[in-house]
Design a protein around this motif. Structure first.
Motif, PDB file in Angstrom:
ATOM      1  N   THR A   4      41.076  45.249  23.345  1.00  0.00           N
ATOM      2  CA  THR A   4      39.845  45.680  24.011  1.00  0.00           C
ATOM      3  C   THR A   4      38.967  44.484  24.362  1.00  0.00           C
ATOM      4  O   THR A   4      38.270  44.505  25.383  1.00  0.00           O
ATOM      5  CB  THR A   4      39.072  46.676  23.144  1.00  0.00           C
ATOM      6  N   ALA A   5      39.019  43.444  23.561  1.00  0.00           N
ATOM      7  CA  ALA A   5      38.259  42.232  23.890  1.00  0.00           C
ATOM      8  C   ALA A   5      38.831  41.559  25.138  1.00  0.00           C
ATOM      9  O   ALA A   5      38.078  41.041  25.981  1.00  0.00           O
ATOM     10  CB  ALA A   5      38.279  41.262  22.708  1.00  0.00           C
ATOM     11  N   GLU A   6      40.164  41.554  25.268  1.00  0.00           N
ATOM     12  CA  GLU A   6      40.784  41.008  26.475  1.00  0.00           C
ATOM     13  C   GLU A   6      40.335  41.780  27.719  1.00  0.00           C
ATOM     14  O   GLU A   6      40.008  41.184  28.750  1.00  0.00           O
ATOM     15  CB  GLU A   6      42.307  41.080  26.372  1.00  0.00           C
ATOM     16  N   VAL A   7      40.342  43.105  27.608  1.00  0.00           N
ATOM     17  CA  VAL A   7      39.936  43.944  28.741  1.00  0.00           C
ATOM     18  C   VAL A   7      38.486  43.657  29.122  1.00  0.00           C
ATOM     19  O   VAL A   7      38.160  43.478  30.304  1.00  0.00           O
ATOM     20  CB  VAL A   7      40.132  45.436  28.406  1.00  0.00           C
ATOM     21  N   ALA A   8      37.626  43.599  28.141  1.00  0.00           N
ATOM     22  CA  ALA A   8      36.215  43.303  28.415  1.00  0.00           C
ATOM     23  C   ALA A   8      36.067  41.916  29.027  1.00  0.00           C
ATOM     24  O   ALA A   8      35.238  41.710  29.929  1.00  0.00           O
ATOM     25  CB  ALA A   8      35.407  43.409  27.128  1.00  0.00           C
ATOM     26  N   GLY A   9      36.897  40.975  28.568  1.00  0.00           N
ATOM     27  CA  GLY A   9      36.823  39.621  29.103  1.00  0.00           C
ATOM     28  C   GLY A   9      37.218  39.553  30.566  1.00  0.00           C
ATOM     29  O   GLY A   9      36.590  38.837  31.362  1.00  0.00           O
ATOM     30  N   VAL A  10      38.248  40.304  30.952  1.00  0.00           N
ATOM     31  CA  VAL A  10      38.659  40.332  32.353  1.00  0.00           C
ATOM     32  C   VAL A  10      37.529  40.885  33.216  1.00  0.00           C
ATOM     33  O   VAL A  10      37.199  40.338  34.281  1.00  0.00           O
ATOM     34  CB  VAL A  10      39.941  41.164  32.532  1.00  0.00           C
ATOM     35  N   LYS A  11      36.916  41.967  32.777  1.00  0.00           N
ATOM     36  CA  LYS A  11      35.820  42.559  33.556  1.00  0.00           C
ATOM     37  C   LYS A  11      34.611  41.632  33.613  1.00  0.00           C
ATOM     38  O   LYS A  11      33.909  41.579  34.632  1.00  0.00           O
ATOM     39  CB  LYS A  11      35.457  43.920  32.977  1.00  0.00           C
ATOM     40  N   ASP A  12      34.376  40.885  32.560  1.00  0.00           N
ATOM     41  CA  ASP A  12      33.284  39.900  32.585  1.00  0.00           C
ATOM     42  C   ASP A  12      33.572  38.801  33.607  1.00  0.00           C
ATOM     43  O   ASP A  12      32.657  38.345  34.314  1.00  0.00           O
ATOM     44  CB  ASP A  12      33.102  39.284  31.198  1.00  0.00           C
ATOM     45  N   TRP A  30      39.678  46.595  40.126  1.00  0.00           N
ATOM     46  CA  TRP A  30      39.436  45.341  40.851  1.00  0.00           C
ATOM     47  C   TRP A  30      40.759  44.669  41.222  1.00  0.00           C
ATOM     48  O   TRP A  30      41.071  43.560  40.786  1.00  0.00           O
ATOM     49  CB  TRP A  30      38.569  44.412  40.012  1.00  0.00           C
ATOM     50  N   LEU A  31      41.518  45.333  42.072  1.00  0.00           N
ATOM     51  CA  LEU A  31      42.863  44.850  42.383  1.00  0.00           C
ATOM     52  C   LEU A  31      42.866  43.716  43.396  1.00  0.00           C
ATOM     53  O   LEU A  31      43.909  43.103  43.625  1.00  0.00           O
ATOM     54  CB  LEU A  31      43.727  46.011  42.889  1.00  0.00           C
ATOM     55  N   GLU A  32      41.727  43.443  44.037  1.00  0.00           N
ATOM     56  CA  GLU A  32      41.640  42.288  44.929  1.00  0.00           C
ATOM     57  C   GLU A  32      41.085  41.063  44.207  1.00  0.00           C
ATOM     58  O   GLU A  32      40.771  40.064  44.852  1.00  0.00           O
ATOM     59  CB  GLU A  32      40.761  42.625  46.136  1.00  0.00           C
ATOM     60  N   ASP A  33      41.008  41.130  42.909  1.00  0.00           N
ATOM     61  CA  ASP A  33      40.495  40.016  42.114  1.00  0.00           C
ATOM     62  C   ASP A  33      41.648  39.355  41.352  1.00  0.00           C
ATOM     63  O   ASP A  33      42.447  40.038  40.695  1.00  0.00           O
ATOM     64  CB  ASP A  33      39.432  40.505  41.127  1.00  0.00           C
ATOM     65  N   ARG A  34      41.701  38.045  41.440  1.00  0.00           N
ATOM     66  CA  ARG A  34      42.812  37.312  40.831  1.00  0.00           C
ATOM     67  C   ARG A  34      42.824  37.443  39.312  1.00  0.00           C
ATOM     68  O   ARG A  34      43.893  37.396  38.684  1.00  0.00           O
ATOM     69  CB  ARG A  34      42.712  35.832  41.226  1.00  0.00           C
ATOM     70  N   HIS A  35      41.646  37.631  38.698  1.00  0.00           N
ATOM     71  CA  HIS A  35      41.620  37.791  37.241  1.00  0.00           C
ATOM     72  C   HIS A  35      42.409  39.029  36.823  1.00  0.00           C
ATOM     73  O   HIS A  35      43.158  39.001  35.841  1.00  0.00           O
ATOM     74  CB  HIS A  35      40.170  37.900  36.751  1.00  0.00           C
ATOM     75  N   VAL A  36      42.249  40.123  37.565  1.00  0.00           N
ATOM     76  CA  VAL A  36      42.992  41.341  37.252  1.00  0.00           C
ATOM     77  C   VAL A  36      44.469  41.163  37.588  1.00  0.00           C
ATOM     78  O   VAL A  36      45.347  41.554  36.815  1.00  0.00           O
ATOM     79  CB  VAL A  36      42.394  42.548  38.006  1.00  0.00           C
ATOM     80  N   THR A  37      44.747  40.564  38.748  1.00  0.00           N
ATOM     81  CA  THR A  37      46.147  40.332  39.129  1.00  0.00           C
ATOM     82  C   THR A  37      46.860  39.485  38.082  1.00  0.00           C
ATOM     83  O   THR A  37      47.993  39.779  37.680  1.00  0.00           O
ATOM     84  CB  THR A  37      46.221  39.640  40.497  1.00  0.00           C
ATOM     85  N   ASP A  38      46.211  38.426  37.630  1.00  0.00           N
ATOM     86  CA  ASP A  38      46.820  37.567  36.613  1.00  0.00           C
ATOM     87  C   ASP A  38      47.099  38.342  35.331  1.00  0.00           C
ATOM     88  O   ASP A  38      48.145  38.159  34.693  1.00  0.00           O
ATOM     89  CB  ASP A  38      45.897  36.386  36.306  1.00  0.00           C
ATOM     90  N   TYR A  39      46.148  39.188  34.942  1.00  0.00           N
ATOM     91  CA  TYR A  39      46.329  39.949  33.704  1.00  0.00           C
ATOM     92  C   TYR A  39      47.528  40.891  33.820  1.00  0.00           C
ATOM     93  O   TYR A  39      48.333  41.002  32.887  1.00  0.00           O
ATOM     94  CB  TYR A  39      45.060  40.737  33.384  1.00  0.00           C
ATOM     95  N   LEU A  40      47.645  41.561  34.959  1.00  0.00           N
ATOM     96  CA  LEU A  40      48.803  42.440  35.166  1.00  0.00           C
ATOM     97  C   LEU A  40      50.106  41.649  35.159  1.00  0.00           C
ATOM     98  O   LEU A  40      51.121  42.104  34.615  1.00  0.00           O
ATOM     99  CB  LEU A  40      48.658  43.190  36.489  1.00  0.00           C
ATOM    100  N   GLU A  41      50.083  40.460  35.745  1.00  0.00           N
ATOM    101  CA  GLU A  41      51.298  39.641  35.792  1.00  0.00           C
ATOM    102  C   GLU A  41      51.737  39.190  34.408  1.00  0.00           C
ATOM    103  O   GLU A  41      52.937  39.017  34.158  1.00  0.00           O
ATOM    104  CB  GLU A  41      51.050  38.412  36.673  1.00  0.00           C
ATOM    105  N   ARG A  42      50.791  38.998  33.495  1.00  0.00           N
ATOM    106  CA  ARG A  42      51.130  38.476  32.170  1.00  0.00           C
ATOM    107  C   ARG A  42      51.703  39.535  31.230  1.00  0.00           C
ATOM    108  O   ARG A  42      52.187  39.185  30.148  1.00  0.00           O
ATOM    109  CB  ARG A  42      49.890  37.852  31.525  1.00  0.00           C
ATOM    110  N   ALA A  43      51.661  40.797  31.616  1.00  0.00           N
ATOM    111  CA  ALA A  43      52.224  41.846  30.757  1.00  0.00           C
ATOM    112  C   ALA A  43      53.716  41.612  30.561  1.00  0.00           C
ATOM    113  O   ALA A  43      54.435  41.323  31.515  1.00  0.00           O
ATOM    114  CB  ALA A  43      51.988  43.209  31.393  1.00  0.00           C
ATOM    115  N   ASP A  44      54.174  41.758  29.320  1.00  0.00           N
ATOM    116  CA  ASP A  44      55.618  41.625  29.128  1.00  0.00           C
ATOM    117  C   ASP A  44      56.345  42.898  29.553  1.00  0.00           C
ATOM    118  O   ASP A  44      57.515  42.856  29.932  1.00  0.00           O
ATOM    119  CB  ASP A  44      55.976  41.219  27.698  1.00  0.00           C
TER     120      ASP A  44
END
Length: 544
Positions: free
Chosen positions: A346-354, A263-277
């Protein structure tokens, strides 16, 4: 022509013998006047199957589809001038998607080359120059003895990472003239492996080991290098979530607990990728579609692994590693320390998809989601699919579970007409059904290839979503200007037209689609399913 002349070996024989010696088993294309020496030689080379298309650009798409499915260099044989030039748009897709197509075209007789303008049919001032900006490399033959080496060098160029199309041109008189050499059997075009430099792997492993929340974005380079197992090993050792680009959808299992899906056109996924250190981008240049239309802004350290040197740091500063994705992933997996299970990740990943699911649920897109779900339910897990630039294809980029077979689309260059001919090319190498998906606009680009499907009895089911026009352009124009212009189309009765080619066809509905499509896929040979439906795109979220 005497029997001795008919059986004499020619420059055309050298070409097809070289292809067979290099391992080619299937070629695509269309004969032409200047290329007759090449095509005549095919009848003396039983090891090379030829699939004849109806339009050269579709022949190039077919070669592309075959190469994507097999991972092998696939020959494309066409004639001079118009025939050759018609392949350019398709070869642009192969170049953008790193697909190893080897094009061989004829040229006018040698007397018309080198600046001479003799007025030969199909003559161009500089045919080679027309391809130089599209393919990886061009190779010019002027004498028969040059043919095996030129084709081998083009093959090596096409296969070498990053893969892509290469082009060879051979004059008509050279193809028709005497071979002047024994049959080709000792030829090697294996490319040199593109291995990562040790110090770069060491630094990348150090960064990943030191990361608190490492994340991986896997692109088409992972799929092309067959790096799925190495990616899974690395992700599980790091407990790193993995998102995949539209071109790398089969790089990581859709249902894996660490999978962020596509879901690369979704801001939730974009934000998650941006927060990676530390974000490891593998086999992607972070282009427009992989960066949420260039709104992606990484906050942590970026590691970028790509076989294409020009893509490294093209969009963001990174530790750039120019190397094969699979080889680099395997090296990293051997070096990084294994982490224990982390339920928080894994909870974070599930949360993004939710969050993605909740956003979609509020957009009133039940029809679109039901149609895509019906296609997924009807298609066997091991059946490959090829998607045109159509609204349902755009949905599939984000929402399609690729399962065992992956999915392929024209999102590299974005041209219309890819779906059916690419699927036909894949079907020439696949034991079982193949799915093609087009809109009614894109279908008209390749409708003639129903004759190819029938002639060669290729097991392709073609789903045509008929919304009366260029649906995605209708949406873009309406959104930008308040109304659409010149997007509505007169089109044929697709079922009746398919029947005229001797291809079974059915007109379906969203409610019957799963059963109609499953039945078509289960029947051997080509078939068409037409779905009259106006689908809408989901609203992407580019901005915070």
């Amino acid at each position: 022509m005497s029997d001795s002349r008919a059986d004499a070996r020619t420059g055309g024989d050298l070409a097809v013998e070289t292809l067979a010696a290099l391992g080619a088993r299937t070629a695509f294309g269309i004969p032409g006047q200047h290329a007759l020496g090449l095509f005549d030689a095919l009848r003396r080379q039983p090891a090379l199957r030829f699939v004849s298309s109806r339009v050269e650009n579709n022949a190039a798409f077919a070669a592309d589809g075959h190469a994507r499915l097999t991972g092998e260099v696939t020959p494309l044989l066409v004639s001079t001038g118009p025939g050759a030039l018609l392949t350019l748009a398709s070869l642009q897709e192969s170049r953008a998607a790193s697909v190893p197509v080897l094009g061989i075209s004829s040229q006018v007789p040698g007397a018309g080359l080198g600046g001479a303008r003799r007025g030969f049919l199909h003559e161009l001032p500089d045919q080679q120059a027309g391809f130089a900006g599209v393919v990886k490399s061009t190779h010019v033959v002027r004498h028969a003895s040059q043919i095996p080496s030129a084709i081998a060098e083009a093959w090596r160029s096409a296969a070498g990472a990053p893969a892509g199309p290469a082009w060879v041109e051979i004059p008509q008189d050279v193809l028709l003239g005497p071979a002047g050499a024994p049959p080709v059997r000792d030829v090697d075009a294996a490319p040199a492996p593109l291995t990562p430099r040790a110090e770069l792997v060491e630094e990348a492993a150090r960064l990943l080991d030191g990361a608190r929340r490492p994340v991986i974005l896997a692109g088409g380079g992972v799929s092309r290098s067959r790096g799925q197992a190495a990616l899974r090993d690395l992700a599980e050792r790091l407990r790193a979530p993995v998102a995949t680009t539209f071109g790398g959808k089969d790089a990581f299992a859709w249902d894996h607990p660490l999978s962020l899906q596509s879901w690369l056109e979704d801001r939730h996924v974009t934000d998650y990728l941006e927060r990676a250190d530390v974000l490891a981008v593998v086999g992607s240049g972070l282009g427009e579609l992989s960066s949420n239309y260039h709104t992606f802004r990484p906050r942590g350290r970026l590691i970028q692994i790509d076989a294409d040197l020009g893509k490294l740091e093209a969009n963001h500063p990174a530790l750039g590693i120019c190397a094969d994705a699979a080889a680099t992933l395997a090296e990293l997996a051997r070096r990084v320390a294994a982490r224990g299970a982390d339920e928080a990740v894994t909870a974070e990943v599930a949360g993004v998809k939710d969050e993605v699911a909740r956003r979609l649920a509020g957009q009133g897109l039940e029809l679109e989601r039901d149609v895509l779900a019906a296609v997924r339910a009807a298609l066997p897990d091991d059946a490959p699919s090829f998607w045109d630039m159509t609204i349902l294809g755009y949905w599939a980029w984000s929402a399609w579970d690729p399962r065992a077979a992956g999915m392929h689309s024209a999102q590299g260059a974005g041209g219309l007409g890819f779906g059916l001919p690419a699927a036909l090319g894949a079907a020439a190498a696949h034991d079982g059904p193949v799915l093609a998906v087009s809109g009614d606009g894109g279908a008209m680009y390749s409708i003639a290839e129903l004759a190819t499907a029938r002639q060669h009895d290729l097991d392709v089911t073609w789903l045509i979503v008929d919304d009366g026009g260029y649906g995605i352009l209708r949406e873009y124009m309406t959104g930008a200007f308040g109304e659409a212009t010149h997007t509505e189309l007169a089109r044929p009765d697709f079922t009746a037209l398919a029947h005229s080619f001797g291809v079974p066809a059915v007109r379906s509905t969203p409610e019957r689609l799963r059963d109609d499509l499953a039945a078509a896929l289960a029947a051997p040979g080509p078939s068409v399913v037409v779905l009259p439906a106006v689908l809408r795109m989901f609203e992407p979220t580019h901005l915070r």
